[in-house]
Design an enzyme around this catalytic site. Structure first.
Site, PDB file in Angstrom:
ATOM      1  N   GLY A   1      -1.732  -3.132  -1.874  1.00 48.09           N
ATOM      2  CA  GLY A   1      -1.147  -1.942  -2.011  1.00 48.09           C
ATOM      3  C   GLY A   1      -1.874  -1.054  -2.366  1.00 48.09           C
TER       4      GLY A   1
ATOM      5  N   ALA B   1       2.467  -0.682  12.092  1.00 48.27           N
ATOM      6  CA  ALA B   1       4.195  -0.671  12.563  1.00 48.27           C
ATOM      7  C   ALA B   1       4.839   0.763  13.550  1.00 48.27           C
ATOM      8  CB  ALA B   1       4.709  -1.417  11.244  1.00 48.27           C
TER       9      ALA B   1
ATOM     10  N   GLY C   1       3.095  13.549 -16.213  1.00 45.89           N
ATOM     11  CA  GLY C   1       3.427  11.604 -16.241  1.00 45.89           C
ATOM     12  C   GLY C   1       2.422  10.540 -16.330  1.00 45.89           C
TER      13      GLY C   1
ATOM     14  N   ASP D   1       8.122   0.951  -3.357  1.00 43.22           N
ATOM     15  CA  ASP D   1       8.574   3.231  -3.796  1.00 43.22           C
ATOM     16  C   ASP D   1       9.431   3.710  -2.094  1.00 43.22           C
ATOM     17  OD1 ASP D   1       6.926   2.170  -5.987  1.00 43.22           O
ATOM     18  OD2 ASP D   1       5.238   3.285  -5.597  1.00 43.22           O
TER      19      ASP D   1
ATOM     20  N   HIS E   1       4.037 -15.712 -36.172  1.00 48.70           N
ATOM     21  CA  HIS E   1       3.270 -14.907 -37.502  1.00 48.70           C
ATOM     22  C   HIS E   1       2.295 -15.139 -37.781  1.00 48.70           C
ATOM     23  CE1 HIS E   1       3.224 -12.279 -40.973  1.00 48.70           C
ATOM     24  NE2 HIS E   1       2.513 -12.978 -41.783  1.00 48.70           N
TER      25      HIS E   1
END
Length: 452
Positions: free
Chosen positions: A38, A112, A183, A306, A437
């Protein structure tokens, strides 16, 4: 051919849930008309991060003296950067193909078309071949919105105006790049091309960049990039594009911006799918309507990623696919959208999750907000010459409900805060977690204990 489940779309939503479904014992097919992986894998998340890594290295070399390293910056080999990016994409796409093959998922190439439902089976047509399934998952993704700006169509046709796909494959670095939309995509590409030597101008219609991200954090990012030479025009609209640049409007004032290339990054819309009207699948503004289990209004039909417009991020799509498969298998599961982290992979990075203080207050919640400089992390100070990063936590009733961090490494440990929200961990429980740490993630520990 009959399948238990057909997934339309082979992006992160589709290929991940298909694999999960076969592991659950279902006979599964994935239909993909373009490329497996994708947008995320082919023209989004992965290729953009490959470019941004090169930009980060360039920035380090350019400022190596700040770390006591003597180095000469001689520019970049942009062709090599693109070739490296493409090699990474090919390798990962091949990995997805192998992954699906190993899981016994059938991959069907083509468009499809949903035909009908008969005898509790859905009929899907691909390249004049017919397939049926008991369960149908739609994962068709999204595409960039082309805003109705004068001259934009001509610009797209001539290759001067680009979307998220074209901006990743420019053969040459533009001298002047105008980014319409401040954005995530716009800021990340502004970050890359600034580091590559472009003069970048970001045009944003809203009063601030990065959408709903915490205002103090976005102000820090903007200041960092203004120092690098990026120009930000907020409260500004692009009104026309021509061969020489972009005309923008702020209030009543028109300004001309020179532009060799223009990037459109004003949002995304769901990809259309032929046949959803035949089934009567409900949509809202083009996005398929789903519940917290990713079910549509039609029995045994789900929509993930999405195309449902919930939270348009690849990792959201992964989780939505898992929830959909679990629901099909009768497992009680749902997605908590409040526990979905998001990242802007600029340099420095911004990572956030949940509500900002402003959003929580507007929702009527009584909150405690804690802001701590990233300088409280020794590892961060050791690795960064600029130390204006911060970590902001938003709490309600001893529970974390939001956080925003600006600083390199933020993308790697925001998951801890996702776990806090998703698992409903309180502050006292988090205090018992031992952080290695030195790590940048210790800023979370320091923030929690500073609440006392």
């Amino acid at each position: 051919m009959k399948y238990d489940l057909i997934v339309i779309g082979g992006g992160p939503a589709g290929y991940n849930c298909a694999e999960r479904a076969t592991h659950a014992g279902l006979n599964v097919a994935v239909i993909e008309q373009a490329k497996l992986g994708g947008v995320c894998l082919n023209s989004g998340c992965i290729p953009s991060k490959a470019l941004l890594q090169s930009a980060k290295v360039a920035d380090y070399v350019r400022h190596a003296d700040m770390y006591g390293v003597q180095a000469t910056y001689n520019g970049v080999n942009h062709k090599f950067i693109l070739d490296r990016k493409n090699r990474i994409v090919r390798k990962l796409v091949a990995g997805i193909k192998l992954q699906l093959k190993s899981a016994n998922v059938t991959v069907i190439e083509g468009k499809a078309i949903i035909k009908d439902k008969q005898d509790n089976l859905y009929t899907i047509s691909v390249n004049d071949q017919t397939y049926t399934c008991t369960y149908l998952i739609i994962a068709t993704g999204s595409t960039a919105i082309i805003p109705p700006i004068k001259g934009v169509t001509e610009g797209v046709n001539e290759g001067r105006v680009l979307d998220n796909v074209g901006i990743l494959d420019l053969a040459d670095i533009p001298a002047n790049l105008v980014v319409i939309g401040g954005g995530v995509i716009g800021l990340e590409m502004a970050s890359y091309y600034t580091s590559m030597g472009s003069q970048v101008t970001v045009v944003e219609a809203l009063s601030k960049i990065a959408g709903n991200t915490d205002s103090q954090v976005t102000a820090i990012l903007q200041t960092n990039y203004e120092k690098k030479g990026v120009r930000f025009l907020t409260n500004t609209m692009a009104v026309a594009i021509d061969n020489e640049g972009v005309t923008v409007k702020s209030g009543d004032q028109l300004t001309r911006l020179p532009a060799d290339k223009v990037l459109l990054s004003v949002g995304r819309k769901a990809n259309a799918i032929d046949g959803i009207d035949r089934l009567g699948i409900a949509t809202n503004r083009g996005f398929i309507v789903t519940d917290e289990h990713l079910r549509t209004n039609i029995d045994n039909v789900y929509a993930i990623g999405d195309c449902n417009g919930k939270v348009m991020l690849a990792h959201t799509a992964y989780r939505e696919g898992e929830v959909a498969v679990n629901t099909i298998m009768g497992i009680d599961d749902y997605i908590n959208y409040d526990a979905i982290p998001s990242v802007i992979y600029t340099n420095p990075e911004i990572a956030s999750i949940g509500k900002t203080a402003e959003q929580a207050t507007n929702d009527g919640l009584t909150i405690v907000e804690q802001t701590l400089p990233m300088q409280y992390s020794g590892r961060y100070v050791a690795e960064n010459t600029t130390t204006d990063g911060i970590c902001k936590l938003v709490l309600h009733n001893d529970r974390l409900i939001g956080a925003t961090i600006i600083g390199n490494g933020a993308s790697e440990f925001i998951v801890l805060l996702s776990a806090m929200i998703g698992l409903d961990i309180n502050i006292e429980q988090l205090k018992t977690v031992v952080f290695p740490h030195p790590t940048v993630s210790e800023i979370i520990r320091e923030s929690i204990f500073s609440l006392e």
